[in-house]
Every structure is written in structure tokens, then in C-alpha cells.
Design an enzyme around this catalytic site. Structure first.
Site, PDB file in Angstrom:
ATOM      1  N   ASP A  38      44.335 -51.004  77.789  1.00 46.52           N
ATOM      2  CA  ASP A  38      44.479 -52.224  78.590  1.00 46.52           C
ATOM      3  C   ASP A  38      44.840 -53.422  77.708  1.00 46.52           C
ATOM      4  O   ASP A  38      44.465 -53.469  76.535  1.00 46.52           O
ATOM      5  CB  ASP A  38      43.161 -52.481  79.343  1.00 46.52           C
ATOM      6  CG  ASP A  38      43.349 -53.410  80.525  1.00 46.52           C
ATOM      7  OD1 ASP A  38      44.501 -53.712  80.875  1.00 46.52           O
ATOM      8  OD2 ASP A  38      42.333 -53.839  81.109  1.00 46.52           O
ATOM      9  N   GLY A  39      45.545 -54.382  78.292  1.00 45.95           N
ATOM     10  CA  GLY A  39      45.824 -55.645  77.598  1.00 45.95           C
ATOM     11  C   GLY A  39      47.277 -55.833  77.191  1.00 45.95           C
ATOM     12  O   GLY A  39      47.605 -56.795  76.501  1.00 45.95           O
ATOM     13  N   GLY A  41      49.811 -56.733  79.052  1.00 44.86           N
ATOM     14  CA  GLY A  41      50.362 -57.935  79.672  1.00 44.86           C
ATOM     15  C   GLY A  41      49.905 -59.186  78.924  1.00 44.86           C
ATOM     16  O   GLY A  41      50.708 -60.085  78.640  1.00 44.86           O
ATOM     17  N   HIS A  55      54.153 -53.535  77.264  1.00 46.56           N
ATOM     18  CA  HIS A  55      54.098 -52.092  77.531  1.00 46.56           C
ATOM     19  C   HIS A  55      54.901 -51.330  76.478  1.00 46.56           C
ATOM     20  O   HIS A  55      54.512 -50.250  76.037  1.00 46.56           O
ATOM     21  CB  HIS A  55      54.648 -51.782  78.929  1.00 46.56           C
ATOM     22  CG  HIS A  55      53.843 -52.406  80.033  1.00 46.56           C
ATOM     23  ND1 HIS A  55      52.469 -52.335  80.066  1.00 46.56           N
ATOM     24  CD2 HIS A  55      54.207 -53.115  81.135  1.00 46.56           C
ATOM     25  CE1 HIS A  55      52.030 -52.965  81.149  1.00 46.56           C
ATOM     26  NE2 HIS A  55      53.064 -53.448  81.807  1.00 46.56           N
ATOM     27  N   GLU A  85      46.225 -47.664  91.603  1.00 41.13           N
ATOM     28  CA  GLU A  85      46.203 -49.069  92.040  1.00 41.13           C
ATOM     29  C   GLU A  85      47.333 -49.875  91.392  1.00 41.13           C
ATOM     30  O   GLU A  85      47.638 -50.986  91.830  1.00 41.13           O
ATOM     31  CB  GLU A  85      44.861 -49.719  91.686  1.00 41.13           C
ATOM     32  CG  GLU A  85      43.691 -49.267  92.566  1.00 41.13           C
ATOM     33  CD  GLU A  85      43.248 -47.837  92.307  1.00 41.13           C
ATOM     34  OE1 GLU A  85      43.273 -47.401  91.132  1.00 41.13           O
ATOM     35  OE2 GLU A  85      42.898 -47.139  93.271  1.00 41.13           O
ATOM     36  N   TRP A  87      50.397 -49.570  91.550  1.00 42.18           N
ATOM     37  CA  TRP A  87      51.590 -49.770  92.399  1.00 42.18           C
ATOM     38  C   TRP A  87      51.625 -51.175  92.965  1.00 42.18           C
ATOM     39  O   TRP A  87      52.662 -51.629  93.454  1.00 42.18           O
ATOM     40  CB  TRP A  87      51.601 -48.753  93.561  1.00 42.18           C
ATOM     41  CG  TRP A  87      51.723 -47.332  93.124  1.00 42.18           C
ATOM     42  CD1 TRP A  87      50.724 -46.395  93.129  1.00 42.18           C
ATOM     43  CD2 TRP A  87      52.890 -46.662  92.619  1.00 42.18           C
ATOM     44  NE1 TRP A  87      51.197 -45.199  92.658  1.00 42.18           N
ATOM     45  CE2 TRP A  87      52.529 -45.328  92.345  1.00 42.18           C
ATOM     46  CE3 TRP A  87      54.209 -47.058  92.372  1.00 42.18           C
ATOM     47  CZ2 TRP A  87      53.419 -44.387  91.832  1.00 42.18           C
ATOM     48  CZ3 TRP A  87      55.104 -46.119  91.859  1.00 42.18           C
ATOM     49  CH2 TRP A  87      54.706 -44.803  91.603  1.00 42.18           C
ATOM     50  N   LEU A 149      46.175 -30.733  69.280  1.00 48.31           N
ATOM     51  CA  LEU A 149      45.673 -31.728  70.236  1.00 48.31           C
ATOM     52  C   LEU A 149      46.334 -31.606  71.608  1.00 48.31           C
ATOM     53  O   LEU A 149      47.550 -31.424  71.694  1.00 48.31           O
ATOM     54  CB  LEU A 149      45.949 -33.139  69.683  1.00 48.31           C
ATOM     55  CG  LEU A 149      45.588 -34.294  70.601  1.00 48.31           C
ATOM     56  CD1 LEU A 149      44.113 -34.640  70.458  1.00 48.31           C
ATOM     57  CD2 LEU A 149      46.431 -35.524  70.302  1.00 48.31           C
ATOM     58  N   ARG A 206      37.789 -48.542  75.916  1.00 45.32           N
ATOM     59  CA  ARG A 206      38.621 -49.454  76.714  1.00 45.32           C
ATOM     60  C   ARG A 206      38.920 -50.685  75.867  1.00 45.32           C
ATOM     61  O   ARG A 206      38.007 -51.301  75.315  1.00 45.32           O
ATOM     62  CB  ARG A 206      37.952 -49.881  78.016  1.00 45.32           C
ATOM     63  CG  ARG A 206      38.910 -50.788  78.830  1.00 45.32           C
ATOM     64  CD  ARG A 206      38.477 -51.057  80.244  1.00 45.32           C
ATOM     65  NE  ARG A 206      39.552 -51.755  80.964  1.00 45.32           N
ATOM     66  CZ  ARG A 206      39.762 -51.720  82.258  1.00 45.32           C
ATOM     67  NH1 ARG A 206      38.974 -51.009  83.024  1.00 45.32           N
ATOM     68  NH2 ARG A 206      40.767 -52.396  82.810  1.00 45.32           N
ATOM     69  N   SER A 214      37.720 -49.164  86.321  1.00 45.85           N
ATOM     70  CA  SER A 214      38.979 -49.224  87.075  1.00 45.85           C
ATOM     71  C   SER A 214      39.403 -47.855  87.619  1.00 45.85           C
ATOM     72  O   SER A 214      40.532 -47.408  87.424  1.00 45.85           O
ATOM     73  CB  SER A 214      40.097 -49.821  86.213  1.00 45.85           C
ATOM     74  OG  SER A 214      39.738 -51.088  85.726  1.00 45.85           O
TER      75      SER A 214
HETATM   76  C1  IPE Z   1      43.478 -49.820  84.196  1.00 48.85           C
HETATM   77  O1  IPE Z   1      43.929 -51.066  83.826  1.00 48.85           O
HETATM   78  C2  IPE Z   1      44.625 -48.870  84.370  1.00 48.85           C
HETATM   79  C3  IPE Z   1      45.333 -48.498  83.158  1.00 48.85           C
HETATM   80  C4  IPE Z   1      45.040 -48.840  81.948  1.00 48.85           C
HETATM   81  C5  IPE Z   1      46.455 -47.613  83.369  1.00 48.85           C
HETATM   82  P1  IPE Z   1      44.206 -52.222  84.894  1.00 48.85           P
HETATM   83  O2  IPE Z   1      44.676 -53.385  84.100  1.00 48.85           O
HETATM   84  O3  IPE Z   1      45.077 -51.734  85.960  1.00 48.85           O
HETATM   85  O4  IPE Z   1      42.749 -52.463  85.472  1.00 48.85           O
HETATM   86  P2  IPE Z   1      42.135 -53.727  86.222  1.00 48.85           P
HETATM   87  O5  IPE Z   1      43.063 -54.090  87.337  1.00 48.85           O
HETATM   88  O6  IPE Z   1      42.031 -54.823  85.216  1.00 48.85           O
HETATM   89  O7  IPE Z   1      40.788 -53.269  86.678  1.00 48.85           O
HETATM   90  C1  IPE Z   2      47.559 -51.866  80.522  1.00 49.85           C
HETATM   91  O1  IPE Z   2      47.906 -53.184  80.300  1.00 49.85           O
HETATM   92  C2  IPE Z   2      48.724 -51.026  80.964  1.00 49.85           C
HETATM   93  C3  IPE Z   2      48.695 -50.631  82.361  1.00 49.85           C
HETATM   94  C4  IPE Z   2      47.747 -50.894  83.225  1.00 49.85           C
HETATM   95  C5  IPE Z   2      49.825 -49.876  82.835  1.00 49.85           C
HETATM   96  P1  IPE Z   2      47.985 -54.250  81.468  1.00 49.85           P
HETATM   97  O2  IPE Z   2      49.372 -54.273  81.982  1.00 49.85           O
HETATM   98  O3  IPE Z   2      46.938 -54.019  82.476  1.00 49.85           O
HETATM   99  O4  IPE Z   2      47.690 -55.570  80.666  1.00 49.85           O
HETATM  100  P2  IPE Z   2      46.831 -56.804  81.143  1.00 49.85           P
HETATM  101  O5  IPE Z   2      45.492 -56.282  81.533  1.00 49.85           O
HETATM  102  O6  IPE Z   2      47.547 -57.424  82.286  1.00 49.85           O
HETATM  103  O7  IPE Z   2      46.764 -57.691  79.951  1.00 49.85           O
HETATM  104 MG    MG Z   3      45.037 -54.653  82.669  1.00 49.16          MG
END
Ligand code: IPE
Ligand code: IPE
Ligand code: MG
Length: 258
Positions: A38-39, A41, A55, A85, A87, A149, A206, A214
Site C-alpha cells: 500500500d501507498g 498513490g 504503481h 474494491e 474497481w 518460491l 502492510r 482491507s
Molecule cells: C488494499 O489497499 C488493496 C491492495 C493493496 C491491493 P487499498 O489502498 O485499496 O485499501 P484501503 O482502501 O486503504 O482500505
Molecule cells: C496500493 O497503493 C496499490 C493498490 C491498491 C493497487 P494505493 O494505490 O492504494 O496507494 P495509496 O494508498 O492511495 O497511497
Molecule cells: Mg491504498
């Protein structure tokens, strides 16, 4: 001159990593590691870049972490790449995320084959674009005989739907006599989940400071050790995985015992 210095710094870092790998392998390493990556974005936003740049950067981290997990002797690495979710995101971002498996495997499949990694996926394939599924299925075929792996991508995965579908299949099998209701136990139920071939994760990581699941592996994580970090996924590196595994090795897992 500068390049030479960079070269030696890289060499030093690589020796240091090798030392750490040797030292960490002296104690049991988690057999199954699951990561909520995560993170991406936020990483991009901090740099005034479009989210998809995050990404793309995150994809390179997948490569590094897969390599290290394999070297550590981890059996399964499950990576949450796209949730049921996700999508809800803007179409342009979803489209890019759907192209990532092709991009990743296009660049790295030969190396994964070489390193004896086996690619697998769990998630709802039917609603994924065919170009995404084709790329992953090709990688699965090309690596099916590898026994290093297992790199398991959770792609269009959602745990509640997974559990609900398992319940429906169990009911169907009971109705048609394939399964006797009295034989249903945790092990049998697990065999109806998308993770039927895998052990439950030993360690869940995470990134990005979010402390939630999530909709990820709700059944399977019942006794998993959790490790959260503020580090954003594109900044996650070998040293963070080593830190997580070290901490795992210092935890006491009791599974309800004493
Ligand atoms: C969880 O991250 C899904 C993935 C890492 C693929 P999200 O960014 O979608 O989760 P929320 O919306 O913050 O809970
Ligand atoms: C995780 O990063 C990748 C996916 C969920 C596909 P995010 O896209 O959720 O990044 P943030 O949480 O918005 O920073
Ligand atoms: Mg995220």
C-alpha cells in the site's frame, strides 16, 4: 570518479545484504509471507506525479522483494495487487493496474524462470480483462514445474466473497452428497478457499501506515503475525523485509497455548 564511488557503495550494500541473509537464515524464516502493498498513490503525490507513476515504481519493488524472499527460503509470497474494491478507482488508474501484470511479467518472467520461482494467482478471473488473465496464465504455465518460491498474486481478490463462495460450494457438495456435513471441519473448509494449496501466512506485512486488512485473507490470517510500517510500498526495500523477518523471529507464537 563519482560512478566508481557509486559502484563500490553498491558492492558494499550487496555484501551487507548477503551477510544479513546468512544471519537471518540461522533461525526459522516465515514459510508464507503475505504483503498488502500500500501507498503507491501517496508516494506519487509526494512527488507531484500521477498515481500510476507510484504503481510503476511499486512494480520494481515487487521484483526486488520476490528475489530476496526466494533467497531467504520463503516458500510462498502472497502479494495483494488488486482488491475486489479497487474497481471503485478512476478508470484510467484501473486500466493501468490491469496492464501491470503484463508489464511486470514482460520484464521479469525470464528471471523468475531462471530463479525457479513459480507464479500463481488467486482472485476472480472472470471480471478481469483477458489481456491481464492471459499474461498471468502464461506465466503460470511457464513456471509450473519450478519448485522454488511460489509468487502468488492476489488479483481481483476479496476475502468476504471468497468465504461466501466457499460456503455456497460446501452447501452444494453437501446437497449432492459429495460432502458429509459431519465431516466439515476447519481443514475441509480451508480446502474450499482460493488458498487451498497454501499454508496460512506466518507473517503479514502492510506498508504505508494503514492499520487494517482491507478484505484480505480474513480466514487465513487468524494466527498470523502482523507487521506494519509507515514506509510507502515504492520505498520498501530489502532492509525492510529483513527487519520484518527479524522481528517475526523474535515473536513468541502461542496459538492459544502457554
Ligand atoms: C488494499 O489497499 C488493496 C491492495 C493493496 C491491493 P487499498 O489502498 O485499496 O485499501 P484501503 O482502501 O486503504 O482500505
Ligand atoms: C496500493 O497503493 C496499490 C493498490 C491498491 C493497487 P494505493 O494505490 O492504494 O496507494 P495509496 O494508498 O492511495 O497511497
Ligand atoms: Mg491504498
Amino acid at each position: 570518479m563519482l560512478d566508481k564511488r557509486k559502484f563500490w557503495k553498491k558492492q558494499d550494500e550487496s555484501y551487507e545484504l548477503q551477510d544479513q541473509i546468512i544471519s537471518i537464515k540461522k533461525q526459522p524464516v516465515p514459510s508464507h509471507i503475505a504483503i498488502i502493498m500500500d501507498g503507491n498513490g501517496r508516494w506519487a503525490k509526494k512527488r507531484a506525479l500521477p498515481r500510476i507513476a507510484g504503481h510503476h515504481e511499486g512494480m520494481k519493488v515487487v521484483r526486488k522483494i520476490t528475489k530476496l524472499a526466494n533467497e531467504l527460503g520463503v516458500k510462498t509470497l502472497t502479494l495483494y495487487a488488486f482488491s475486489t474494491e479497487n474497481w471503485k478507482r478512476p478508470k484510467m488508474e484501473v486500466d493501468y493496474l490491469m496492464k501491470l501484470p503484463e508489464e511486470f511479467l514482460g520484464s521479469f518472467l525470464p528471471e523468475l524462470i531462471e530463479e525457479n520461482v513459480r507464479v500463481e494467482m488467486m482472485g476472480y478471473r472472470d471480471s478481469l480483462p483477458s489481456h491481464t488473465v492471459n499474461a498471468v496464465e502464461k506465466a503460470m504455465r511457464d513456471t509450473q514445474n519450478n519448485n522454488g518460491l511460489v509468487l502468488n498474486f492476489a488479483l481481483n481478490y476479496g476475502s468476504r466473497s471468497e468465504i461466501l463462495d466457499a460456503v455456497k460450494s460446501v452447501l452444494n457438495d453437501c446437497k449432492s452428497g459429495i460432502l458429509n456435513e459431519n465431516e466439515l471441519n476447519e481443514e475441509v473448509f480451508s480446502s474450499y478457499l482460493m488458498t487451498s494449496k497454501h499454508e496460512d501466512p506466518d507473517l503479514l506485512i502492510r506498508t504505508s501506515g494503514e492499520i487494517r486488512l482491507s478484505n484480505f485473507m480474513l480466514w487465513q490470517l487468524a494466527y498470523t503475525e502482523f507487521w506494519f510500517t509507515e514506509v510507502l510500498w515504492p520505498d520498501f526495500s530489502e532492509k525492510h523485509l529483513i527487519e520484518a523477518v527479524r522481528e517475526f523471529q523474535n515473536r513468541q507464537r502461542r496459538f492459544g497455548g502457554v
